[in-house]
Design a protein around this motif. Structure first.
Motif, PDB file in Angstrom:
ATOM      1  N   LEU A  49       5.634   0.481   4.341  1.00  0.00           N
ATOM      2  CA  LEU A  49       7.072   0.695   4.172  1.00  0.00           C
ATOM      3  C   LEU A  49       7.584  -0.079   2.949  1.00  0.00           C
ATOM      4  O   LEU A  49       8.367   0.451   2.148  1.00  0.00           O
ATOM      5  CB  LEU A  49       7.807   0.272   5.455  1.00  0.00           C
ATOM      6  CG  LEU A  49       9.322   0.428   5.456  1.00  0.00           C
ATOM      7  CD1 LEU A  49       9.757   1.838   5.101  1.00  0.00           C
ATOM      8  CD2 LEU A  49       9.897   0.035   6.822  1.00  0.00           C
ATOM      9  N   ASP A  50       7.116  -1.315   2.783  1.00  0.00           N
ATOM     10  CA  ASP A  50       7.564  -2.127   1.628  1.00  0.00           C
ATOM     11  C   ASP A  50       7.239  -1.421   0.315  1.00  0.00           C
ATOM     12  O   ASP A  50       8.081  -1.345  -0.587  1.00  0.00           O
ATOM     13  CB  ASP A  50       6.874  -3.500   1.632  1.00  0.00           C
ATOM     14  CG  ASP A  50       7.442  -4.397   2.712  1.00  0.00           C
ATOM     15  OD1 ASP A  50       8.502  -4.047   3.265  1.00  0.00           O
ATOM     16  OD2 ASP A  50       6.802  -5.425   3.009  1.00  0.00           O
ATOM     17  N   ASP A  51       6.012  -0.899   0.216  1.00  0.00           N
ATOM     18  CA  ASP A  51       5.619  -0.209  -1.024  1.00  0.00           C
ATOM     19  C   ASP A  51       6.469   1.038  -1.231  1.00  0.00           C
ATOM     20  O   ASP A  51       6.913   1.318  -2.343  1.00  0.00           O
ATOM     21  CB  ASP A  51       4.134   0.181  -0.997  1.00  0.00           C
ATOM     22  CG  ASP A  51       3.235  -1.025  -1.220  1.00  0.00           C
ATOM     23  OD1 ASP A  51       3.773  -2.084  -1.618  1.00  0.00           O
ATOM     24  OD2 ASP A  51       2.015  -0.904  -0.980  1.00  0.00           O
ATOM     25  N   ALA A  52       6.687   1.782  -0.127  1.00  0.00           N
ATOM     26  CA  ALA A  52       7.480   3.024  -0.261  1.00  0.00           C
ATOM     27  C   ALA A  52       8.900   2.695  -0.743  1.00  0.00           C
ATOM     28  O   ALA A  52       9.455   3.409  -1.576  1.00  0.00           O
ATOM     29  CB  ALA A  52       7.515   3.768   1.066  1.00  0.00           C
ATOM     30  N   ILE A  53       9.457   1.597  -0.237  1.00  0.00           N
ATOM     31  CA  ILE A  53      10.807   1.205  -0.677  1.00  0.00           C
ATOM     32  C   ILE A  53      10.779   0.866  -2.171  1.00  0.00           C
ATOM     33  O   ILE A  53      11.616   1.332  -2.948  1.00  0.00           O
ATOM     34  CB  ILE A  53      11.333   0.005   0.168  1.00  0.00           C
ATOM     35  CG1 ILE A  53      11.576   0.445   1.611  1.00  0.00           C
ATOM     36  CG2 ILE A  53      12.600  -0.587  -0.452  1.00  0.00           C
ATOM     37  CD1 ILE A  53      11.901  -0.691   2.571  1.00  0.00           C
ATOM     38  N   ASN A  54       9.793   0.064  -2.564  1.00  0.00           N
ATOM     39  CA  ASN A  54       9.716  -0.340  -3.973  1.00  0.00           C
ATOM     40  C   ASN A  54       9.522   0.841  -4.905  1.00  0.00           C
ATOM     41  O   ASN A  54      10.078   0.882  -6.005  1.00  0.00           O
ATOM     42  CB  ASN A  54       8.568  -1.343  -4.183  1.00  0.00           C
ATOM     43  CG  ASN A  54       8.903  -2.675  -3.545  1.00  0.00           C
ATOM     44  OD1 ASN A  54      10.078  -3.018  -3.388  1.00  0.00           O
ATOM     45  ND2 ASN A  54       7.884  -3.415  -3.133  1.00  0.00           N
ATOM     46  N   GLU A  55       8.736   1.820  -4.450  1.00  0.00           N
ATOM     47  CA  GLU A  55       8.417   2.964  -5.326  1.00  0.00           C
ATOM     48  C   GLU A  55       9.554   3.989  -5.390  1.00  0.00           C
ATOM     49  O   GLU A  55       9.525   4.885  -6.224  1.00  0.00           O
ATOM     50  CB  GLU A  55       7.166   3.686  -4.789  1.00  0.00           C
ATOM     51  CG  GLU A  55       5.875   2.911  -4.991  1.00  0.00           C
ATOM     52  CD  GLU A  55       4.775   3.385  -4.028  1.00  0.00           C
ATOM     53  OE1 GLU A  55       3.765   2.668  -3.924  1.00  0.00           O
ATOM     54  OE2 GLU A  55       4.938   4.446  -3.393  1.00  0.00           O
ATOM     55  N   SER A  56      10.537   3.885  -4.489  1.00  0.00           N
ATOM     56  CA  SER A  56      11.564   4.931  -4.417  1.00  0.00           C
ATOM     57  C   SER A  56      12.735   4.641  -5.339  1.00  0.00           C
ATOM     58  O   SER A  56      13.102   3.487  -5.555  1.00  0.00           O
ATOM     59  CB  SER A  56      12.092   5.055  -2.980  1.00  0.00           C
ATOM     60  OG  SER A  56      11.050   5.470  -2.138  1.00  0.00           O
ATOM     61  N   ASP A  57      13.317   5.728  -5.869  1.00  0.00           N
ATOM     62  CA  ASP A  57      14.536   5.591  -6.681  1.00  0.00           C
ATOM     63  C   ASP A  57      15.764   5.512  -5.796  1.00  0.00           C
ATOM     64  O   ASP A  57      16.780   4.951  -6.176  1.00  0.00           O
ATOM     65  CB  ASP A  57      14.661   6.799  -7.621  1.00  0.00           C
ATOM     66  CG  ASP A  57      13.465   6.895  -8.532  1.00  0.00           C
ATOM     67  OD1 ASP A  57      13.413   6.104  -9.491  1.00  0.00           O
ATOM     68  OD2 ASP A  57      12.561   7.707  -8.258  1.00  0.00           O
ATOM     69  N   ALA A  58      15.700   6.154  -4.618  1.00  0.00           N
ATOM     70  CA  ALA A  58      16.842   6.144  -3.699  1.00  0.00           C
ATOM     71  C   ALA A  58      16.338   6.194  -2.268  1.00  0.00           C
ATOM     72  O   ALA A  58      15.312   6.816  -1.974  1.00  0.00           O
ATOM     73  CB  ALA A  58      17.743   7.346  -3.977  1.00  0.00           C
ATOM     74  N   LYS A  79      19.282   0.252  -3.102  1.00  0.00           N
ATOM     75  CA  LYS A  79      19.078   1.680  -3.415  1.00  0.00           C
ATOM     76  C   LYS A  79      19.444   2.574  -2.248  1.00  0.00           C
ATOM     77  O   LYS A  79      19.041   3.722  -2.202  1.00  0.00           O
ATOM     78  CB  LYS A  79      17.595   1.911  -3.779  1.00  0.00           C
ATOM     79  CG  LYS A  79      17.131   1.132  -4.996  1.00  0.00           C
ATOM     80  CD  LYS A  79      15.713   1.472  -5.413  1.00  0.00           C
ATOM     81  CE  LYS A  79      14.680   0.812  -4.526  1.00  0.00           C
ATOM     82  NZ  LYS A  79      13.319   0.853  -5.107  1.00  0.00           N
ATOM     83  N   LEU A  80      20.186   2.028  -1.241  1.00  0.00           N
ATOM     84  CA  LEU A  80      20.493   2.821  -0.048  1.00  0.00           C
ATOM     85  C   LEU A  80      21.786   3.603  -0.253  1.00  0.00           C
ATOM     86  O   LEU A  80      22.846   3.024  -0.518  1.00  0.00           O
ATOM     87  CB  LEU A  80      20.630   1.898   1.180  1.00  0.00           C
ATOM     88  CG  LEU A  80      20.986   2.594   2.499  1.00  0.00           C
ATOM     89  CD1 LEU A  80      19.878   3.560   2.943  1.00  0.00           C
ATOM     90  CD2 LEU A  80      21.253   1.563   3.599  1.00  0.00           C
TER      91      LEU A  80
END
Ligand code: AMP
Length: 380
Positions: A49-58, A79-80
């Motif tokens: 989950l941490d990686d997915a958050i970091n990799e996401s633009d939004a 980014k939320l």
């Protein structure tokens, strides 16, 4: 661009389907297991989950009942969209009512109940016909109790005795004798620009949405102004980015807000075929900083929910201008399995399509379909 959606149900699926042509990759979070999953296949992806958050633009949500620690973590990424205040107001009816009162947006008369003894006071001030709603985790009519007269109070108090109302209060609302239910969906971008869909008319059965018709028939300019003003006040207050839905009761010429949904909404599913830009595409556009799309209706539309059944004939697709959207779920009572969108040039045409559609469906599960077809057949 990459988007992470909290929640991995049908709304995440439809956001993903709308995002692909925009070159946006969508992943979802199963908020129960906290796994990152594919929103279509639900396959668990090899990403933390941490990686997915970091990799996401939004980051965004498909529903408001996301565990608060997950929301806090998402919010702290900066980014939320929409922001945590809007999501929490949608998740907690006490907060929702506080915001409506603070902004002086008309809503149904109510009292917050933290002890069953306050129900007597509620009856004295609001009348004996009440609807009681759990302030948290209630949806689709779950977590709701109706009091039709004072005589039912004792048995209702017994039923409520197992709840800790000091932790999760109830909202006691006056039963509104509304003429109909309407909803307004719109999108706001980070520059504070809005696009609005036309008002939809919504037909509920046992607390669940069954049919939406858009644009709602017989809408006056005053209703549009009231709905858009309430929407703008709320969205500006939250500095909202994304698609939001506001549900209303129409009483005479007046609109009362029933609920705010800080997300794409079932009463906007008609927009997949019936609007220039679907609600799902506009949500994706708003949260990734793309220009908002025109939200005008191209046709008259009806959206019919498939609830708790899977024994219908897919031959319904032989009906002209009939589209099926299935969510890939196994059947359970009251579960939303999919929806059907119909489009036409007039309400009378929609009424005809609804009547034809009824031949392909087990009618026990579609209690609103034929009545609504009858009503629409009398309009132009
Ligand atoms: P809600 O979960 O608050 O949207 O409620 C589900 C449905 O219950 C609504 O769509 C209405 O049909 C009905 N309902 C909710 N609140 C009231 C109210 N105060 N008066 C009359 N009907 C209501």
């Amino acid at each position: 661009m990459k988007v992470l959606v909290y929640g991995s149900g049908q709304l995440a699926q439809m956001m993903c389907l709308a995002a692909v042509p925009l070159g946006i990759q969508v992943r979802a979070v199963d908020v129960t297991t906290r796994n990152v999953v594919d929103p279509i296949s639900k396959e668990v992806l090899d990403t933390s989950l941490d990686d997915a958050i970091n990799e996401s633009d939004a980051l965004t949500v498909e529903f408001e009942h996301v565990p608060e620690d997950l929301l806090e973590q998402a919010s702290s990424s900066g980014k939320l969209y929409p922001g945590i205040d809007a999501i929490l107001a949608g998740a907690d009816r006490v907060r929702e009512k506080q915001v409506l009162e603070e902004l002086a947006v008309k809503n149904s008369d109510h009292l917050i109940i933290t002890d069953v003894s306050q129900l007597h006071e509620a009856i004295d001030s609001l009348g004996e016909k009440l609807i009681l709603k759990a302030s948290r985790d209630g949806y689709d009519g779950y977590g709701q109790w109706r009091l039709k007269s004072k005589n039912e109070l004792a048995s209702l108090c017994q039923e409520l005795a197992c709840l800790d109302l000091s932790k999760v209060p109830l909202i006691a609302e006056k039963m509104v004798p509304f003429d109909r239910e309407l909803s307004l969906l719109g999108a706001r971008n980070s520059q504070g620009e809005f696009v609005f869909y036309p008002l939809a008319e919504n037909l509920h059965h046992q607390g669940q949405l069954h049919v939406s018709v858009a644009p709602a028939p017989q809408v006056t300019g005053s209703l549009i102004v009231q709905a858009q003003s309430a929407f703008k006040l709320l969205a500006d207050k939250f500095e909202y980015v994304g698609v939001m839905a506001v549900e209303f009761f129409q009483v005479g010429d007046e609109l009362l807000v029933n609920e705010i949904a800080p997300r794409v909404h079932n009463s906007g599913h008609w927009s997949m075929q019936g609007a220039d830009t679907s609600q799902f595409e506009n949500h994706m556009r708003a949260i990734t900083g793309l220009p908002l799309g025109n939200a005008n209706a191209k046709y008259k539309s009806a959206m019919i929910n498939i609830i708790g059944c899977d024994d219908y004939s897919t031959d319904l697709l032989s009906i002209n201008r009939c589209h099926l959207h299935l969510y890939g779920k196994s059947v359970r009572p009251k579960r939303k399995m999919g929806h059907i969108n119909l489009t036409g040039e007039s309400y009378a045409e929609i009424a005809e399509l609804m009547t034809t559609l009824a031949k392909y469906l087990p009618m026990a599960y579609f209690p609103k379909l034929l009545d609504e077809a009858d009503k629409l057949s009398e309009l132009n």
